[in-house]
Structure formats: C-alpha cells, structure tokens
Write a protein that holds these residues in place. Structure first.
Motif: not given
Length: 76
Positions: A5-20
């Motif tokens: 769950q932590v790994r998935a949250a980190v990956q989602a955060s990284e994708r959001a930063q890249q999209a931004t």
C-alpha cells in the motif's frame, strides 16, 4: 520492508508529480506562443504607425530600433 500500500501510494504520488510537471510545461509553451503572437501584432501595428514618417519601407528591425530609441523619425 515497504508494504504494497505504501509502495502504491509513493508510485501514485510520483505519477501525480510527473503529470503536474508535464501540464506546467505545456502551459508555459502555450503562453510563450501567445506572447510571440502579441509581439508580432505589436510590431505590425508600430510599423503601420511609423510608415508615414519614413521615405522607405519600415522593417521589423526598424520598429525595434524605434522602440529602443536608437532610430528616430526623419525631421520634416
């Protein structure tokens, strides 16, 4: 050990930063295009205004020189 769950949250955060970052780059590119068009419009308008005062065709370079105060209209 990092949980899934932590790994998935980190990956989602990284994708959001890249999209931004991608969205910001696209917006900046679009704004540059708009600024270039405004500059072209301003130069064209300045050329129209200056042309009657010059005995030769006024170029974009002439307009920039007029704006910078390097070139002055001929005295009548």
């Amino acid at each position: 050990m990092i949980g899934p769950q932590v790994r998935a949250a980190v990956q989602a955060s990284e994708r959001a930063q890249q999209a931004t970052r991608t969205a910001a780059r696209r917006q900046q590119h679009a704004l540059r295009g708009v600024a270039r068009q405004h500059l072209r419009d301003a130069v064209a308008l300045a050329r129209e205004i200056a042309q009657p005062f010059y005995p030769y065709p006024v170029t974009d370079f002439d307009v920039r020189c007029i704006v910078l105060g390097v070139l002055h209209p001929p005295q009548a």
